[in-house]
Design a protein around this motif. Structure first.
Motif, PDB file in Angstrom:
ATOM      1  N   GLY A  45       0.833  -1.195   0.000  1.00 39.89           N
ATOM      2  CA  GLY A  45       0.000   0.000   0.000  1.00 39.89           C
ATOM      3  C   GLY A  45       0.865   1.241   0.000  1.00 39.89           C
ATOM      4  N   SER A  46       0.484   2.169  -0.775  1.00 37.42           N
ATOM      5  CA  SER A  46       1.186   3.441  -0.833  1.00 37.42           C
ATOM      6  C   SER A  46       0.215   4.483  -1.351  1.00 37.42           C
ATOM      7  N   GLU A  47       0.583   5.693  -1.145  1.00 36.68           N
ATOM      8  CA  GLU A  47      -0.244   6.785  -1.629  1.00 36.68           C
ATOM      9  C   GLU A  47       0.401   7.344  -2.876  1.00 36.68           C
ATOM     10  N   CYS A  48      -0.365   7.495  -3.916  1.00 35.58           N
ATOM     11  CA  CYS A  48       0.141   8.008  -5.186  1.00 35.58           C
ATOM     12  C   CYS A  48       0.004   9.528  -5.189  1.00 35.58           C
ATOM     13  N   LEU A  49       1.119  10.194  -5.009  1.00 37.17           N
ATOM     14  CA  LEU A  49       1.095  11.654  -4.950  1.00 37.17           C
ATOM     15  C   LEU A  49       1.381  12.300  -6.299  1.00 37.17           C
ATOM     16  N   GLU A  50       2.062  11.564  -7.170  1.00 31.83           N
ATOM     17  CA  GLU A  50       2.424  12.133  -8.465  1.00 31.83           C
ATOM     18  C   GLU A  50       2.448  11.019  -9.507  1.00 31.83           C
ATOM     19  N   LYS A  51       1.952  11.320 -10.703  1.00 29.25           N
ATOM     20  CA  LYS A  51       1.957  10.344 -11.789  1.00 29.25           C
ATOM     21  C   LYS A  51       2.979  10.751 -12.845  1.00 29.25           C
ATOM     22  N   TYR A  52       3.474   9.710 -13.554  1.00 29.30           N
ATOM     23  CA  TYR A  52       4.515   9.908 -14.557  1.00 29.30           C
ATOM     24  C   TYR A  52       4.102   9.241 -15.863  1.00 29.30           C
ATOM     25  N   PRO A  53       4.646   9.693 -16.986  1.00 29.83           N
ATOM     26  CA  PRO A  53       4.388   8.991 -18.245  1.00 29.83           C
ATOM     27  C   PRO A  53       4.762   7.514 -18.099  1.00 29.83           C
ATOM     28  N   TYR A  54       3.866   6.652 -18.584  1.00 30.22           N
ATOM     29  CA  TYR A  54       3.926   5.223 -18.337  1.00 30.22           C
ATOM     30  C   TYR A  54       4.157   4.457 -19.632  1.00 30.22           C
ATOM     31  N   SER A  55       4.953   3.389 -19.545  1.00 29.26           N
ATOM     32  CA  SER A  55       5.092   2.484 -20.684  1.00 29.26           C
ATOM     33  C   SER A  55       5.035   1.047 -20.183  1.00 29.26           C
ATOM     34  N   LEU A  56       4.244   0.236 -20.856  1.00 33.27           N
ATOM     35  CA  LEU A  56       4.145  -1.187 -20.555  1.00 33.27           C
ATOM     36  C   LEU A  56       4.848  -1.927 -21.677  1.00 33.27           C
ATOM     37  N   ILE A  57       5.877  -2.705 -21.325  1.00 34.25           N
ATOM     38  CA  ILE A  57       6.654  -3.418 -22.316  1.00 34.25           C
ATOM     39  C   ILE A  57       6.189  -4.869 -22.429  1.00 34.25           C
ATOM     40  N   LEU A  93      13.035   1.461 -15.166  1.00 34.31           N
ATOM     41  CA  LEU A  93      12.378   0.304 -15.764  1.00 34.31           C
ATOM     42  C   LEU A  93      12.489  -0.849 -14.789  1.00 34.31           C
ATOM     43  N   ALA A  94      11.410  -1.605 -14.611  1.00 37.32           N
ATOM     44  CA  ALA A  94      11.433  -2.712 -13.667  1.00 37.32           C
ATOM     45  C   ALA A  94      10.491  -3.812 -14.130  1.00 37.32           C
ATOM     46  N   TYR A  95      10.792  -5.016 -13.650  1.00 33.68           N
ATOM     47  CA  TYR A  95       9.955  -6.171 -13.917  1.00 33.68           C
ATOM     48  C   TYR A  95       9.600  -6.799 -12.587  1.00 33.68           C
ATOM     49  N   GLY A  96       8.396  -7.362 -12.507  1.00 33.98           N
ATOM     50  CA  GLY A  96       7.978  -7.997 -11.269  1.00 33.98           C
ATOM     51  C   GLY A  96       6.498  -8.313 -11.288  1.00 33.98           C
ATOM     52  N   ILE A  97       6.028  -8.756 -10.135  1.00 34.58           N
ATOM     53  CA  ILE A  97       4.622  -9.128  -9.983  1.00 34.58           C
ATOM     54  C   ILE A  97       3.902  -8.015  -9.235  1.00 34.58           C
ATOM     55  N   THR A  98       2.732  -7.666  -9.718  1.00 30.52           N
ATOM     56  CA  THR A  98       1.954  -6.620  -9.071  1.00 30.52           C
ATOM     57  C   THR A  98       0.482  -7.012  -8.993  1.00 30.52           C
ATOM     58  N   SER A  99      -0.152  -6.597  -7.902  1.00 33.89           N
ATOM     59  CA  SER A  99      -1.605  -6.720  -7.762  1.00 33.89           C
ATOM     60  C   SER A  99      -2.259  -5.357  -7.922  1.00 33.89           C
ATOM     61  N   GLY A 100      -1.447  -4.345  -8.136  1.00 32.72           N
ATOM     62  CA  GLY A 100      -1.972  -2.993  -8.249  1.00 32.72           C
ATOM     63  C   GLY A 100      -2.851  -2.838  -9.482  1.00 32.72           C
ATOM     64  N   PRO A 101      -3.688  -1.844  -9.465  1.00 32.56           N
ATOM     65  CA  PRO A 101      -4.559  -1.627 -10.626  1.00 32.56           C
ATOM     66  C   PRO A 101      -3.738  -1.276 -11.862  1.00 32.56           C
ATOM     67  N   GLU A 102      -4.212  -1.734 -13.009  1.00 31.13           N
ATOM     68  CA  GLU A 102      -3.536  -1.386 -14.252  1.00 31.13           C
ATOM     69  C   GLU A 102      -3.743   0.096 -14.520  1.00 31.13           C
ATOM     70  N   PRO A 103      -2.696   0.783 -14.943  1.00 31.06           N
ATOM     71  CA  PRO A 103      -2.874   2.199 -15.264  1.00 31.06           C
ATOM     72  C   PRO A 103      -3.880   2.379 -16.389  1.00 31.06           C
ATOM     73  N   SER A 104      -4.642   3.434 -16.300  1.00 32.17           N
ATOM     74  CA  SER A 104      -5.563   3.775 -17.376  1.00 32.17           C
ATOM     75  C   SER A 104      -5.129   5.134 -17.889  1.00 32.17           C
ATOM     76  N   GLY A 105      -4.713   5.164 -19.110  1.00 33.20           N
ATOM     77  CA  GLY A 105      -4.214   6.397 -19.686  1.00 33.20           C
ATOM     78  C   GLY A 105      -2.705   6.395 -19.771  1.00 33.20           C
ATOM     79  N   PRO A 106      -2.144   7.525 -20.156  1.00 38.29           N
ATOM     80  CA  PRO A 106      -0.706   7.591 -20.428  1.00 38.29           C
ATOM     81  C   PRO A 106       0.182   7.815 -19.195  1.00 38.29           C
ATOM     82  N   THR A 107      -0.414   7.987 -18.010  1.00 33.44           N
ATOM     83  CA  THR A 107       0.398   8.211 -16.812  1.00 33.44           C
ATOM     84  C   THR A 107       0.050   7.190 -15.741  1.00 33.44           C
ATOM     85  N   ALA A 108       0.990   7.016 -14.800  1.00 27.78           N
ATOM     86  CA  ALA A 108       0.794   6.047 -13.722  1.00 27.78           C
ATOM     87  C   ALA A 108       1.584   6.470 -12.496  1.00 27.78           C
ATOM     88  N   CYS A 109       1.214   5.890 -11.364  1.00 28.12           N
ATOM     89  CA  CYS A 109       1.945   6.106 -10.119  1.00 28.12           C
ATOM     90  C   CYS A 109       3.346   5.518 -10.256  1.00 28.12           C
TER      91      CYS A 109
END
Length: 168
Positions: A45-57, A93-109
């Motif tokens: 759990g964390s609080e998302c204070l700022e979003k950044y341009p996101y890329s899913l590889i 850039l990172a790889y791993g397992i996440t249960s977090g919600p998938e980003p919607s749109g061009p930015t993400a936490c």
């Protein structure tokens, strides 16, 4: 939890650094390069204070790890931080397992690779640094897309996506 990995890789037990009641292991390539860690009993759990341009590889659902109706995903993803002065920090850039919600749109936490696992959460992943020139790194791989074609990435992906509850 158990997972598969290439025979020439090693597992370093870092139990002394684990969360109370948890495990902490580090996966090392044959040249000693740390490529992933697995930790359990993590506080998620964390609080998302700022979003950044996101890329899913790369992405894949992991049904073997589903908990309480939530299916974690393996992801290889990046963020762009235009205010960072260091090149590696500007595009983590990172790889791993996440249960977090998938980003919607061009930015993400910021990248947050934790997944639901009793009693709280776990993490299994690592970071890709295209500027790392350590011996044994794939030569001339400077893009995340190029990295996905390397044997190292394919082995890492296979290892992380093989994670399953013990006995399965």
């Amino acid at each position: 939890m158990t997972f598969d990995y290439p025979a020439e890789w090693t597992i370093k037990d870092r139990a002394a650094e684990a969360a109370p009641g948890g495990v902490f292991v580090e996966v090392l390539r044959e040249n000693g390069k740390s490529i992933a860690t697995l930790r359990t009993n993590m506080v998620t759990g964390s609080e998302c204070l700022e979003k950044y341009p996101y890329s899913l590889i790369d992405s894949e659902e992991l049904p073997a790890l589903a908990q309480a109706g939530q299916t974690p995903r393996f992801v290889f993803e990046g963020r762009a931080n235009p205010t960072a002065t260091d090149a590696a920090a500007a595009n983590p850039l990172a790889y791993g397992i996440t249960s977090g919600p998938e980003p919607s749109g061009p930015t993400a936490c910021p990248i947050f690779h934790f997944f639901t696992w009793p009693p709280s959460g776990a993490m299994f992943g690592g970071a890709y640094n295209p500027f790392d020139t350590s011996p044994g790194n794939p030569p001339q791989v400077d893009t995340p897309e190029g990295y996905t074609e390397t044997g190292e990435y394919k082995d890492i992906r296979k290892m992380i996506t093989s994670l399953r509850p013990a006995g399965k």
